[in-house]
Scaffold this motif. Sequence first.
Motif, short mmCIF file in Angstrom:
data_model
loop_
_atom_site.label_atom_id
_atom_site.label_comp_id
_atom_site.label_asym_id
_atom_site.label_seq_id
_atom_site.Cartn_x
_atom_site.Cartn_y
_atom_site.Cartn_z
N GLN A 70 17.54 160.83 91.72
CA GLN A 70 16.09 160.71 91.60
C GLN A 70 15.41 161.20 92.87
OE1 GLN A 70 15.34 156.59 90.60
NE2 GLN A 70 15.69 156.95 88.42
N ALA A 71 14.28 161.87 92.69
CA ALA A 71 13.51 162.40 93.81
C ALA A 71 12.92 161.25 94.65
CB ALA A 71 12.40 163.30 93.28
N PRO A 72 12.70 161.49 95.94
CA PRO A 72 13.02 162.71 96.68
C PRO A 72 14.50 162.81 97.04
CG PRO A 72 12.05 161.11 98.17
CD PRO A 72 12.01 160.49 96.80
N ILE A 73 15.01 164.02 97.00
CA ILE A 73 16.41 164.29 97.31
C ILE A 73 16.45 165.15 98.57
CG2 ILE A 73 18.56 165.33 96.48
CD1 ILE A 73 17.38 164.91 93.61
N TYR A 74 17.31 164.78 99.50
CA TYR A 74 17.37 165.46 100.80
C TYR A 74 18.60 166.35 100.86
CZ TYR A 74 13.79 162.07 101.90
OH TYR A 74 12.63 161.33 101.88
N PHE A 75 18.36 167.61 101.19
CA PHE A 75 19.41 168.62 101.23
C PHE A 75 19.75 168.90 102.70
CE2 PHE A 75 20.78 173.06 101.54
CZ PHE A 75 21.74 173.13 100.55
N TYR A 76 20.99 168.65 103.07
CA TYR A 76 21.45 168.81 104.45
C TYR A 76 22.50 169.91 104.54
CZ TYR A 76 19.53 164.13 105.53
OH TYR A 76 18.72 163.05 105.73
N TYR A 77 22.60 170.52 105.72
CA TYR A 77 23.80 171.28 106.05
C TYR A 77 24.54 170.49 107.13
CZ TYR A 77 21.16 173.06 110.12
OH TYR A 77 20.43 173.17 111.27
N LYS A 78 25.85 170.61 107.12
CA LYS A 78 26.70 169.85 108.03
C LYS A 78 27.59 170.79 108.83
CE LYS A 78 30.34 166.28 108.03
NZ LYS A 78 31.16 165.39 107.19
N LEU A 79 27.66 170.54 110.12
CA LEU A 79 28.54 171.31 111.01
C LEU A 79 29.56 170.36 111.63
CD1 LEU A 79 26.23 173.78 112.97
CD2 LEU A 79 27.97 174.35 111.28
N GLU A 80 30.79 170.83 111.74
CA GLU A 80 31.86 170.04 112.35
C GLU A 80 32.45 170.81 113.53
OE1 GLU A 80 34.61 168.09 109.51
OE2 GLU A 80 33.40 169.05 107.96
N ASN A 81 32.79 170.04 114.56
CA ASN A 81 33.41 170.58 115.78
C ASN A 81 32.46 171.51 116.55
OD1 ASN A 81 35.75 170.41 117.38
ND2 ASN A 81 36.40 172.44 116.75
N TYR A 82 31.16 171.24 116.45
CA TYR A 82 30.18 172.03 117.19
C TYR A 82 29.49 171.10 118.18
CZ TYR A 82 26.50 175.44 118.13
OH TYR A 82 25.66 176.33 118.74
N TYR A 83 29.68 171.36 119.49
CA TYR A 83 29.24 170.42 120.53
C TYR A 83 27.84 170.79 121.03
CZ TYR A 83 33.90 168.40 120.64
OH TYR A 83 35.07 167.77 120.29
N GLN A 84 26.84 170.30 120.31
CA GLN A 84 25.47 170.48 120.77
C GLN A 84 25.14 169.57 121.95
OE1 GLN A 84 22.54 170.10 117.55
NE2 GLN A 84 21.94 172.19 117.96
N LEU B 144 17.35 165.44 89.67
CA LEU B 144 18.45 166.33 89.32
C LEU B 144 19.42 165.60 88.39
CD1 LEU B 144 19.33 168.03 92.75
CD2 LEU B 144 17.82 168.87 90.95
N LYS B 145 19.79 166.27 87.33
CA LYS B 145 20.74 165.71 86.38
C LYS B 145 22.17 166.01 86.84
CE LYS B 145 17.58 164.26 83.51
NZ LYS B 145 17.37 162.80 83.29
N ALA B 146 23.09 165.18 86.41
CA ALA B 146 24.49 165.42 86.71
C ALA B 146 24.93 166.72 86.05
CB ALA B 146 25.34 164.26 86.21
N GLY B 147 25.73 167.51 86.75
CA GLY B 147 26.21 168.77 86.19
C GLY B 147 26.63 169.75 87.26
N GLU B 148 26.81 170.99 86.83
CA GLU B 148 27.23 172.06 87.73
C GLU B 148 26.01 172.80 88.29
OE1 GLU B 148 30.38 172.70 88.55
OE2 GLU B 148 31.10 171.05 87.29
N TYR B 149 26.08 173.11 89.58
CA TYR B 149 24.97 173.79 90.25
C TYR B 149 25.50 174.97 91.05
CZ TYR B 149 21.89 169.90 89.08
OH TYR B 149 21.15 168.98 88.39
N LEU B 150 24.59 175.92 91.28
CA LEU B 150 24.89 177.09 92.10
C LEU B 150 23.86 177.20 93.20
CD1 LEU B 150 25.66 179.78 89.34
CD2 LEU B 150 27.34 178.66 90.82
N ILE B 151 24.30 177.74 94.34
CA ILE B 151 23.37 178.05 95.43
C ILE B 151 23.80 179.37 96.04
CG2 ILE B 151 24.70 176.71 97.12
CD1 ILE B 151 22.04 176.08 98.51
#
Length: 324
Positions: free
Chosen positions: A95-109, A246-253
Amino acid sequence: MTGCFGFFKKNKKDKKPTSSAFKQQRLPAWKPILTPVPVIFICLLIGVLFIPMGIVLLVFSDDIVQVGPFRYDEDCPVVDNFTCNFQFTIDQDMQAPIYFYYKLENYYQNYRLYVRSRSDLQLRGDDYSRDALDECSPRISSTGDDDEKDESKLFLPCGLIAGSYFNDSLENLRYKDDDKIIDWTEEGIAWSTDIDNKFENPPESQPGVKIPYIDTDFKNETFIVWMRAAAFPTFRKLRRIINQDLKAGEYLITIDSRFPVDEFDGRKSIILTTTNWIGGKNPIIGILYIVVGALSLVLGLLFLFKHTFSPRRLADTTYLRFGN
């Protein structure tokens, strides 16, 4: 000679603290004596309060729907003029609002040189001298010369954080079945204090070497989010907000990978999540409340049992042992 030594000894500064209540620790203070009854009461009270609070936190954490992380750097490598359609599955309705994140690993900011390599004057759009850009070292000019004076060769913005901007293109989120594009927005992903007080576009006439995908749009909220350095090497940053269910199912980006991670053994992923009043999905807080509450309750009951069936008189001298 004796007179000289006597002079220095006489004038030597006395390191003894003054006889004040503060320095001699004589200020009034509350010094409670923890007798068995208040200790038992406090332990039982913590247990009675913390266990229900932990259960409530767990229930609300379970109500949050989070899918991912979906790692995409292996399926979508950094290749010139190459985009890929990355597929992932949402296993339950969101259910909205839905938050879209990108995740980085092993990156030392959080590396100190990296964090300090920026010019806040430049980012705020204020007038600044060439010397003010020394804070951006070692990324000041396109020539690699930290003493460069030619403004047309100075980075705009300068610094390591801006120069390593996460520039992967993550666009056209859509249902796999009908290719219907899902609307999302960049507005609101950055802190309002950062937008209003820390970033302002430079004058159009300002010379300098622009960063691809940013140009001179310092008010770009994706850029502002990136400029707030993460504390840990594995982190996620908000990219978009989806204001529809968003409904359950397959998505593309559609992904155009431009940010290389192989050099530092990193990984890139995407995450979608909902939130509620406790924030994002985090069952650890509820579990900790329950564990601390349970331990306090058990200790309180043990102390109560001991105090009831085998009490000890306060200040009983028979427990003191002197000598052998």
